[in-house]
Design an enzyme around this catalytic site. Structure first.
Site, PDB file in Angstrom:
ATOM      1  N   ARG A 116       3.918 -17.038  16.982  1.00  0.00           N
ATOM      2  CA  ARG A 116       5.078 -17.811  17.472  1.00  0.00           C
ATOM      3  C   ARG A 116       5.333 -19.090  16.674  1.00  0.00           C
ATOM      4  NH1 ARG A 116       3.052 -16.785  22.772  1.00  0.00           N
ATOM      5  NH2 ARG A 116       3.962 -14.873  23.570  1.00  0.00           N
ATOM      6  N   LYS A 138      16.715 -22.593   6.835  1.00  0.00           N
ATOM      7  CA  LYS A 138      17.103 -21.191   7.051  1.00  0.00           C
ATOM      8  C   LYS A 138      16.081 -20.298   6.358  1.00  0.00           C
ATOM      9  CE  LYS A 138      22.125 -21.520   7.444  1.00  0.00           C
ATOM     10  NZ  LYS A 138      23.406 -21.101   6.848  1.00  0.00           N
ATOM     11  N   GLU A 180      24.169 -23.105  -7.372  1.00  0.00           N
ATOM     12  CA  GLU A 180      24.150 -23.882  -6.124  1.00  0.00           C
ATOM     13  C   GLU A 180      24.393 -25.368  -6.427  1.00  0.00           C
ATOM     14  OE1 GLU A 180      24.280 -22.294  -3.334  1.00  0.00           O
ATOM     15  OE2 GLU A 180      23.028 -20.490  -3.417  1.00  0.00           O
ATOM     16  N   LYS A 218      23.222 -31.430   0.033  1.00  0.00           N
ATOM     17  CA  LYS A 218      22.687 -30.492   1.043  1.00  0.00           C
ATOM     18  C   LYS A 218      22.182 -31.266   2.260  1.00  0.00           C
ATOM     19  CE  LYS A 218      20.672 -26.367   2.265  1.00  0.00           C
ATOM     20  NZ  LYS A 218      20.457 -25.000   1.900  1.00  0.00           N
ATOM     21  N   GLU A 228      24.629 -25.294  12.156  1.00  0.00           N
ATOM     22  CA  GLU A 228      25.879 -24.769  11.595  1.00  0.00           C
ATOM     23  C   GLU A 228      26.932 -24.462  12.657  1.00  0.00           C
ATOM     24  OE1 GLU A 228      25.368 -22.329   8.039  1.00  0.00           O
ATOM     25  OE2 GLU A 228      27.123 -21.183   8.652  1.00  0.00           O
ATOM     26  N   ARG A 232      28.532 -27.747   8.296  1.00  0.00           N
ATOM     27  CA  ARG A 232      27.488 -27.169   7.433  1.00  0.00           C
ATOM     28  C   ARG A 232      27.994 -25.885   6.774  1.00  0.00           C
ATOM     29  NH1 ARG A 232      20.985 -25.870   8.559  1.00  0.00           N
ATOM     30  NH2 ARG A 232      20.675 -24.819   6.584  1.00  0.00           N
ATOM     31  N   ASN A 236      28.666 -22.643   2.577  1.00  0.00           N
ATOM     32  CA  ASN A 236      28.856 -21.208   2.320  1.00  0.00           C
ATOM     33  C   ASN A 236      29.963 -20.942   1.312  1.00  0.00           C
ATOM     34  OD1 ASN A 236      26.884 -20.467   4.181  1.00  0.00           O
ATOM     35  ND2 ASN A 236      28.332 -20.656   5.881  1.00  0.00           N
ATOM     36  N   HIS A 239      29.925 -17.953  -0.905  1.00  0.00           N
ATOM     37  CA  HIS A 239      28.884 -17.044  -0.400  1.00  0.00           C
ATOM     38  C   HIS A 239      29.435 -15.816   0.325  1.00  0.00           C
ATOM     39  CE1 HIS A 239      26.172 -20.158  -1.607  1.00  0.00           C
ATOM     40  NE2 HIS A 239      25.122 -19.540  -1.118  1.00  0.00           N
ATOM     41  N   HIS A 243      27.861 -12.872  -1.329  1.00  0.00           N
ATOM     42  CA  HIS A 243      26.883 -12.016  -0.633  1.00  0.00           C
ATOM     43  C   HIS A 243      27.322 -10.558  -0.648  1.00  0.00           C
ATOM     44  CE1 HIS A 243      24.524 -15.185   1.919  1.00  0.00           C
ATOM     45  NE2 HIS A 243      24.005 -15.003   0.734  1.00  0.00           N
ATOM     46  N   HIS A 258      21.132 -13.855  -7.192  1.00  0.00           N
ATOM     47  CA  HIS A 258      21.869 -14.523  -6.107  1.00  0.00           C
ATOM     48  C   HIS A 258      22.869 -15.546  -6.673  1.00  0.00           C
ATOM     49  CE1 HIS A 258      22.585 -16.360  -2.188  1.00  0.00           C
ATOM     50  NE2 HIS A 258      22.357 -17.535  -2.747  1.00  0.00           N
TER      51      HIS A 258
HETATM   52  N1  LIG Z   1      17.482 -20.347   2.810  1.00  0.00           N
HETATM   53  C1  LIG Z   1      18.542 -20.796   2.172  1.00  0.00           C
HETATM   54  O1  LIG Z   1      19.218 -21.734   2.628  1.00  0.00           O
HETATM   55  C2  LIG Z   1      18.922 -20.174   0.866  1.00  0.00           C
HETATM   56  C3  LIG Z   1      19.879 -20.777   0.043  1.00  0.00           C
HETATM   57  C4  LIG Z   1      20.153 -20.199  -1.190  1.00  0.00           C
HETATM   58  C5  LIG Z   1      19.487 -19.034  -1.581  1.00  0.00           C
HETATM   59  N2  LIG Z   1      18.580 -18.466  -0.748  1.00  0.00           N
HETATM   60  C6  LIG Z   1      17.853 -17.248  -1.140  1.00  0.00           C
HETATM   61  O2  LIG Z   1      17.079 -17.529  -2.304  1.00  0.00           O
HETATM   62  C7  LIG Z   1      16.844 -16.301  -2.979  1.00  0.00           C
HETATM   63  C8  LIG Z   1      17.013 -16.502  -4.475  1.00  0.00           C
HETATM   64  O3  LIG Z   1      16.097 -17.466  -4.907  1.00  0.00           O
HETATM   65  P1  LIG Z   1      15.637 -17.553  -6.439  1.00  0.00           P
HETATM   66  O4  LIG Z   1      16.824 -17.515  -7.301  1.00  0.00           O
HETATM   67  O5  LIG Z   1      14.717 -18.689  -6.514  1.00  0.00           O
HETATM   68  O6  LIG Z   1      14.921 -16.148  -6.677  1.00  0.00           O
HETATM   69  P2  LIG Z   1      13.397 -15.686  -6.757  1.00  0.00           P
HETATM   70  O7  LIG Z   1      12.577 -16.274  -5.706  1.00  0.00           O
HETATM   71  O8  LIG Z   1      13.463 -14.191  -6.818  1.00  0.00           O
HETATM   72  O9  LIG Z   1      12.898 -16.248  -8.158  1.00  0.00           O
HETATM   73  C9  LIG Z   1      13.495 -15.784  -9.337  1.00  0.00           C
HETATM   74  C10 LIG Z   1      12.469 -15.229 -10.336  1.00  0.00           C
HETATM   75  O10 LIG Z   1      11.807 -16.309 -10.963  1.00  0.00           O
HETATM   76  C11 LIG Z   1      10.394 -16.143 -10.869  1.00  0.00           C
HETATM   77  N3  LIG Z   1       9.847 -17.494 -10.861  1.00  0.00           N
HETATM   78  C12 LIG Z   1       9.904 -18.390  -9.855  1.00  0.00           C
HETATM   79  N4  LIG Z   1       9.471 -19.585 -10.269  1.00  0.00           N
HETATM   80  C13 LIG Z   1       9.085 -19.442 -11.560  1.00  0.00           C
HETATM   81  C14 LIG Z   1       8.589 -20.335 -12.539  1.00  0.00           C
HETATM   82  N5  LIG Z   1       8.431 -21.634 -12.280  1.00  0.00           N
HETATM   83  N6  LIG Z   1       8.300 -19.841 -13.760  1.00  0.00           N
HETATM   84  C15 LIG Z   1       8.519 -18.534 -14.043  1.00  0.00           C
HETATM   85  N7  LIG Z   1       9.028 -17.648 -13.178  1.00  0.00           N
HETATM   86  C16 LIG Z   1       9.320 -18.102 -11.941  1.00  0.00           C
HETATM   87  C17 LIG Z   1      10.207 -15.335  -9.620  1.00  0.00           C
HETATM   88  O11 LIG Z   1       8.986 -14.660  -9.627  1.00  0.00           O
HETATM   89  C18 LIG Z   1      11.378 -14.374  -9.695  1.00  0.00           C
HETATM   90  O12 LIG Z   1      11.082 -13.316 -10.570  1.00  0.00           O
HETATM   91  C19 LIG Z   1      17.793 -15.283  -2.407  1.00  0.00           C
HETATM   92  O13 LIG Z   1      17.081 -14.387  -1.601  1.00  0.00           O
HETATM   93  C20 LIG Z   1      18.745 -16.109  -1.554  1.00  0.00           C
HETATM   94  O14 LIG Z   1      19.257 -15.402  -0.449  1.00  0.00           O
HETATM   95  C21 LIG Z   1      18.281 -19.020   0.450  1.00  0.00           C
END
Ligand SMILES: NC(=O)c1ccc[n+]([C@@H]2O[C@H](COP(=O)([O-])OP(=O)(O)OC[C@H]3O[C@@H](n4cnc5c(N)ncnc54)[C@H](O)[C@@H]3O)[C@@H](O)[C@H]2O)c1
Length: 364
Positions: A116, A138, A180, A218, A228, A232, A236, A239, A243, A258
């Protein structure tokens, strides 16, 4: 702008670059935890964990998940939960999420639901996670082909952003993170926008001030509207369409990242803003399109019909009674939320010859 050490989002302190402050905070939480667990993916295990060698003495064996969006699933959560049980995590344990947005989204969700909810810390290692994904609480996973459909809003104890991690990040991932950052500029910060316009792509050397500026946007939106219910939703921008594209390509052999999808989503939604709101002016739309293409060049792997994307758009989490709702912009720095757009309007977008030329991969 806040001073660096004043940053906090939804009550969670955000440390940018401050190694000593990070160590102090880390020990404050790890000393009172019954055990410390670390979730990373195979790349952050290789490239990022070695920069934090002191952790080896404190943590259980790292819980390593496969890298990539296709693993942001409930199956991977099961693997993490089982590992936490094997490592005898209890309600006073703490989890460190070391990775990009996939690790912070999934690791935050696993921690927030394990027994939990147990404490967790985010250490984002991609540009995208530093300026967005790790902030705001999130967390969640994709479900079937639907992005972020299962999740929670829950806050980490703190977030530590350490730009040296970016040194090993592949160029495509760095460009991905710019999406972003540009979004934050477009919805709130014309000064950041003008700076990004002036700097050639790939020429940013000092990330700290840019991260501060982008993160502040942010923080402002999230702190004013944690759940939201209102503004907030401006975050999006890009997005809704983004998405849908991401979900569509996730099921193909050529998934897009992404940030790439959000960049394309922002191009579409900028021109949609022009059609729906009459603003921004065409010249502003052209400038925004150019800026996005320069910082985030994306090869769309196949042509897509708008009707195919409608299937995903109609499942967007913001839709109500079948009407798709967009967060748009009236001009740079002026977001407008909750704009109902009929499917016919989306299709009509492509009747404008200039827009059709800009989006040759999108068909009526
Ligand atoms: N929660 C939120 O508010 C929010 C906002 C925006 C995006 N997201 C989510 O974030 C995700 C995308 O995140 P991302 O772009 O970081 O992708 P990711 O986590 O897949 O990382 C991208 C790639 O880079 C590699 N990597 C990470 N750090 C590294 C480093 N320092 N050196 C070498 N390689 C490295 C990872 O292994 C992966 O292969 C999506 O799922 C998206 O939906 C969430």
């Amino acid at each position: 702008m806040n001073k660096n050490d004043d940053f906090s989002i939804a009550g969670a302190p955000v440390l940018i670059d401050q190694w000593d402050a990070f160590l102090r905070k880390f020990h404050e939480f790890s000393n009172r935890a019954s055990s410390v667990h670390l979730i990373c993916d195979e790349n952050t295990y290789l490239h990022c964990l070695p920069l934090l060698s002191f952790l080896r003495e404190v943590i259980n064996s790292p819980i390593v998940i496969p890298a990539g969006e296709q693993y942001k699933t409930l199956d991977t959560c099961e693997h993490v939960w089982k590992a936490l049980i094997d490592q005898k995590a209890d309600r006073n344990s703490i989890v460190i999420n070391l990775g990009g947005g996939v690790v912070t989204d999934l690791g935050g969700f696993c921690a927030a639901t394990f027994m939990r909810g147990i404490d967790f810390i985010h250490i984002p290692t991609t540009l995208l996670a530093m300026c967005d994904a790790a902030l705001g609480g999130k967390h969640g996973v994709d479900f079937e082909e639907l992005k972020n459909y299962i999740g929670t809003i829950s806050q980490p104890k703190f977030i530590w952003i350490y730009p040296p991690f970016l040194q090993t990040l592949p160029k495509r991932q760095l460009q991905n993170g710019m999406a972003e950052m540009i979004k934050h500029a477009l919805i709130k910060d014309i000064v950041l926008y003008q700076f990004l316009e002036s700097v050639p792509s790939g020429f940013i050397k000092d990330w700290v001030p840019l991260l501060q500026q982008s993160i502040q946007v942010k923080i402002d939106f999230v702190n004013d509207d944690l759940y939201e219910h209102g503004l907030r939703a401006a975050l999006n921008f890009g997005h809704t369409f983004g998405h849908a594209l991401e979900s569509y390509f996730l099921l193909t052999d050529t998934p897009l990242l992404h940030g790439e999808c959000i960049a394309l989503g922002m191009v579409v939604e900028t021109w949609l803003s022009h059609m729906v709101l009459g603003t921004p002016e065409r010249v502003t739309c052209r400038n925004i399109t150019l800026l996005l293409r320069r910082h985030i060049p994306v090869e769309v792997p196949a042509k897509i019909r708008m009707s195919e994307l409608m299937k995903y758009l109609s499942k967007d989490k913001k839709q109500r009674a079948g009407v798709i709702r967009f967060s748009l912009i009236r001009s740079i720095g002026q977001p407008v939320i909750d704009q109902a757009v009929e499917p016919a309007m989306l299709e009509a977008l492509l009747e404008d010859p200039e827009i059709a030329l800009i989006l040759p991969w999108l068909l009526r």
